[in-house]
Design an enzyme around this catalytic site. Structure first.
Site, PDB file in Angstrom:
ATOM      1  N   ASP A  92     -26.363 129.337 -33.914  1.00 16.19           N
ATOM      2  CA  ASP A  92     -27.366 128.582 -33.152  1.00 16.19           C
ATOM      3  C   ASP A  92     -26.909 127.138 -33.042  1.00 16.19           C
ATOM      4  O   ASP A  92     -26.484 126.544 -34.033  1.00 16.19           O
ATOM      5  CB  ASP A  92     -28.704 128.680 -33.905  1.00 16.19           C
ATOM      6  CG  ASP A  92     -29.783 127.806 -33.273  1.00 16.19           C
ATOM      7  OD1 ASP A  92     -29.696 127.550 -32.057  1.00 16.19           O
ATOM      8  OD2 ASP A  92     -30.702 127.392 -34.009  1.00 16.19           O
ATOM      9  N   ASN A 119     -28.894 124.725 -31.044  1.00 10.12           N
ATOM     10  CA  ASN A 119     -29.962 123.776 -30.684  1.00 10.12           C
ATOM     11  C   ASN A 119     -31.150 123.840 -31.636  1.00 10.12           C
ATOM     12  O   ASN A 119     -32.219 123.309 -31.342  1.00 10.12           O
ATOM     13  CB  ASN A 119     -30.413 123.985 -29.234  1.00 10.12           C
ATOM     14  CG  ASN A 119     -31.039 125.355 -29.032  1.00 10.12           C
ATOM     15  OD1 ASN A 119     -31.009 126.189 -29.941  1.00 10.12           O
ATOM     16  ND2 ASN A 119     -31.606 125.592 -27.867  1.00 10.12           N
ATOM     17  N   ASP A 166     -33.152 126.185 -32.579  1.00 12.70           N
ATOM     18  CA  ASP A 166     -34.348 127.015 -32.351  1.00 12.70           C
ATOM     19  C   ASP A 166     -34.314 128.311 -33.171  1.00 12.70           C
ATOM     20  O   ASP A 166     -35.200 129.157 -33.036  1.00 12.70           O
ATOM     21  CB  ASP A 166     -34.542 127.312 -30.853  1.00 12.70           C
ATOM     22  CG  ASP A 166     -33.421 128.160 -30.273  1.00 12.70           C
ATOM     23  OD1 ASP A 166     -32.469 128.501 -31.011  1.00 12.70           O
ATOM     24  OD2 ASP A 166     -33.500 128.490 -29.069  1.00 12.70           O
ATOM     25  N   ASP A 172     -26.716 131.241 -29.663  1.00 13.21           N
ATOM     26  CA  ASP A 172     -26.585 131.010 -28.223  1.00 13.21           C
ATOM     27  C   ASP A 172     -25.109 131.044 -27.802  1.00 13.21           C
ATOM     28  O   ASP A 172     -24.217 131.084 -28.643  1.00 13.21           O
ATOM     29  CB  ASP A 172     -27.259 129.684 -27.827  1.00 13.21           C
ATOM     30  CG  ASP A 172     -27.086 128.609 -28.889  1.00 13.21           C
ATOM     31  OD1 ASP A 172     -25.923 128.355 -29.227  1.00 13.21           O
ATOM     32  OD2 ASP A 172     -28.099 128.075 -29.401  1.00 13.21           O
ATOM     33  N   ASP A 232     -22.847 150.300 -21.458  1.00  6.95           N
ATOM     34  CA  ASP A 232     -23.898 150.867 -22.294  1.00  6.95           C
ATOM     35  C   ASP A 232     -24.235 152.290 -21.851  1.00  6.95           C
ATOM     36  O   ASP A 232     -24.330 152.572 -20.652  1.00  6.95           O
ATOM     37  CB  ASP A 232     -25.149 149.976 -22.145  1.00  6.95           C
ATOM     38  CG  ASP A 232     -26.252 150.365 -23.105  1.00  6.95           C
ATOM     39  OD1 ASP A 232     -26.031 150.288 -24.314  1.00  6.95           O
ATOM     40  OD2 ASP A 232     -27.347 150.754 -22.640  1.00  6.95           O
ATOM     41  N   GLU A 236     -19.583 153.105 -24.217  1.00  5.69           N
ATOM     42  CA  GLU A 236     -20.404 153.684 -25.299  1.00  5.69           C
ATOM     43  C   GLU A 236     -20.490 155.186 -25.016  1.00  5.69           C
ATOM     44  O   GLU A 236     -21.512 155.722 -24.603  1.00  5.69           O
ATOM     45  CB  GLU A 236     -21.803 153.064 -25.339  1.00  5.69           C
ATOM     46  CG  GLU A 236     -22.500 153.403 -26.643  1.00  5.69           C
ATOM     47  CD  GLU A 236     -24.007 153.309 -26.590  1.00  5.69           C
ATOM     48  OE1 GLU A 236     -24.630 153.430 -27.649  1.00  5.69           O
ATOM     49  OE2 GLU A 236     -24.592 153.148 -25.492  1.00  5.69           O
TER      50      GLU A 236
HETATM   51  C1  NOJ Z   1     -27.068 151.568 -26.604  1.00  9.61           C
HETATM   52  C2  NOJ Z   1     -27.147 150.225 -27.234  1.00  9.61           C
HETATM   53  O1  NOJ Z   1     -26.021 150.040 -28.046  1.00  9.61           O
HETATM   54  C3  NOJ Z   1     -28.428 150.205 -28.002  1.00  9.61           C
HETATM   55  O2  NOJ Z   1     -28.515 149.063 -28.819  1.00  9.61           O
HETATM   56  C4  NOJ Z   1     -29.553 150.276 -27.011  1.00  9.61           C
HETATM   57  O3  NOJ Z   1     -30.773 150.345 -27.711  1.00  9.61           O
HETATM   58  C5  NOJ Z   1     -29.427 151.508 -26.116  1.00  9.61           C
HETATM   59  N1  NOJ Z   1     -28.090 151.699 -25.639  1.00  9.61           N
HETATM   60  C6  NOJ Z   1     -30.306 151.388 -24.915  1.00  9.61           C
HETATM   61  O4  NOJ Z   1     -29.763 150.467 -24.024  1.00  9.61           O
HETATM   62 CA    CA Z   2     -30.344 128.457 -30.008  1.00  5.02          CA
END
Ligand code: NOJ
Ligand code: CA
Length: 543
Positions: A32, A34, A36, A40, A211, A269
């Site tokens: 981080d 800033n 918060d 980031d 993903d 993935e």
């Molecule tokens: C796979 C991602 O790695 C996981 O973190 C996410 O919850 C699911 N896909 C849905 O996008």
């Molecule tokens: Ca931040």
């Protein structure tokens, strides 16, 4: 020549990614800047020198798009911007420019199977049955409000269908109801998604982590499942995953990437049930995903030499010309220090599992903090962590998403404000600053292995040589280049000292040249028969 023919893994490294170490960053928890309490993009930029020194070739940043955070960024409400929590597009530009100066590539997490239910595309789609974007998502009537179109389950629990009262239809979601699946059969949706790909490539990304790639298409006949599986097994049903239509999309996407300089990559993935299915993910002509993540390997959860060998042999020998991708920890997987650790020898074991991945031919993914032995925050501790604006939902995976441990100071150097998730209690022992000072730390072990991958020809380009350790408790393998530079790697995942006698070296045992790395510190072995310490690792050059 005969010896070369006996070698395992087929293709030597050809592209930057074939032998890369890709470091996964959960941006909310890395650094981080800033105050918060939320990491980031500028925090990642600040830490690039650290990553360079560690020796990583690329970083994969999990989603930093605007998102309602029902699934912490994996519910995207705008694909072409940065969430305020994480910064701005200008911060992204700076990050990429600074990374480039250090020869570190940056991969964007592309969530292409679903959007957030707050994405303007879905808001339009659900506004009426005749909206032009209606078909951008998967809508079905089913048998009215109480009877979904099929009894398929969502990976996150419950039915994979949610009823929309306004338009009197169900929409499909393999994950949360707030993550409606898009309809990849619709050409306009497809084009819009490809525009997202171009947007990030034009803005300096070196590729994507894709993903949920198995789920892009569903069986268009929507066969019912009379025995719907529990959520834990809903992932790989024949009707919801690995559909033949996936290949066309991934080929099209690859063609877009191939039109750019620098060999941008897709890291998938790509969950599969078998190694044969994983082979298919590369594409019949290796023109789809270059780097499908090997979940069969990542799902190994016990220290077991025979299982290690079986899964590594499969990844190295059964994927054709495909580059294998090894990892053990991620934002979805409990951390390996905890998974494999026995509560007493976790640090030694962490070094062993590091060598298990980092000594392989292929691409290796590291998860931030793995290199300093960060553990999964225990459930009881996690339960005490507050829910609030910065952490609107408690996720079962939060234990592996705690802030990076940079030093022994307040909040482990992660933030000057209250972190969104508490720092692990053992951060005074496990942190970058103190581990960099110790030659025998987990950090130093990782840095040594990464250095080998860059400096030593056998580790840079060597193919995999399956070997027999002469002892079922030990996993041994070799690496060898076409020019004959070679190394032996011996892992003893048991708690007892083990004697080995290495056989199977192509052309007969050639003899050691020198010890490269050992945990615990050891002398160079004299011949093919020697002892390996409990949880020990021996890595040695071979003549
Ligand atoms: C796979 C991602 O790695 C996981 O973190 C996410 O919850 C699911 N896909 C849905 O996008
Ligand atoms: Ca931040």
């Amino acid at each position: 020549m005969l010896a070369a023919l006996c070698l395992g893994g087929s293709a030597a490294a050809q592209h930057w990614y074939d032998n890369a170490v890709i470091y996964e960053i959960y941006p909310r928890s890395f650094q981080d800047t800033n105050g918060d309490g939320i990491g980031d993009l500028n925090g990642i930029t600040e830490r690039l020198d650290y990553l360079k020194q560690l020796g990583v070739d690329a970083i994969w940043i999990t989603p930093f798009y605007p998102s309602p955070n029902k699934d912490f960024g994996y519910d995207v409400s705008n694909y072409v911007d940065v969430a305020k929590d994480y910064g701005t597009l200008a911060d992204w530009d700076k990050l990429v420019a600074e990374a480039k100066k250090r020869n570190i590539r940056v991969l964007v997490d592309f969530v292409l199977n679903h959007t957030s239910d707050q994405h303007p595309w879905f808001l339009e789609s659900r506004s009426s049955r005749t909206n032009p974007k209606r078909d951008w998502y998967v809508w079905r009537s089913g048998g009215g409000p109480t009877e979904p179109p099929t009894h398929w389950t969502s990976i996150f629990g419950g039915y994979a269908w949610t009823w929309d009262a306004k338009t009197q239809q169900w929409y499909y979601h393999i994950f949360l109801p707030q993550q409606p699946d898009v309809n990849w059969r619709n050409p306009e949706l497809r084009k819009a998604m490809y525009d997202v790909v171009r947007f990030w490539l034009d803005r300096g990304a070196s590729g994507f982590r894709l993903d949920a790639t198995p789920y892009l298409f569903e069986d268009s006949k929507y066969p019912d499942d009379p025995h719907p599986p529990p959520a834990s097994r809903a992932g790989l049903m024949p009707y919801n995953s690995g559909r033949p239509e996936n290949h066309e999309v991934l080929r099209e996407m690859r063609a877009i990437l191939d039109g750019y300089e620098g060999n941008p990559v897709m890291l998938g993935e790509s969950v599969t049930a078998t190694i044969a299915d994983l082979r298919k993910v590369y594409g019949e002509n290796y023109d789809e995903i270059q780097l499908p993540m090997d979940f069969l390997f990542a799902d190994l959860k016990t220290l077991d030499a025979a299982k290690f060998k079986k899964q590594v042999d499969a990844a190295q020998l059964d994927l054709g010309k495909g580059t294998p991708v090894f990892f053990l920890s991620s934002h979805d997987h409990p951390r390996q220090w905890s998974v494999f650790g026995d509560g007493v020898h976790n640090d030694e074991i962490a070094k062993l599992t590091a060598a298990l991945t980092l000594a392989q031919r292929g691409t290796v993914l590291l998860y931030y903090g793995e290199e300093i032995g960060m553990g999964t925050m225990p459930r009881a501790e996690l339960k005490k962590a507050p829910i609030g604006e910065k952490r609107p939902v408690a996720d079962i995976r939060d234990g592996e998403r705690t802030p990076m441990q940079w030093d022994a100071g307040g909040n482990a150097g992660f933030s000057t404000g209250a972190p969104w998730l508490p720092v692990e209690t053992d951060y005074r022992k496990y942190n970058v600053a103190s581990e960099k000072r110790r030659a025998d730390s987990i950090y130093s072990w990782y840095a040594g292995l990464l250095k080998l991958r860059h400096d030593n020809a056998a580790f840079r380009e060597g193919e995999y040589v399956p070997l027999d350790a002469g002892n079922a408790n030990v996993f041994a393998f070799g690496r060898r280049t076409v020019a004959g530079e070679a190394a032996l790697i011996v892992l003893n995942p048991s708690g007892e000292e083990q004697k080995v006698r290495i056989t199977g070296w192509p052309g007969g045992w050639p003899g050691f040249s020198k010890l490269l790395e050992a945990s615990p510190a050891a002398k160079a072995p004299g011949g093919s028969g020697f002892s390996v310490a409990p949880f020990g690792v021996v890595i040695a050059g071979v003549r």
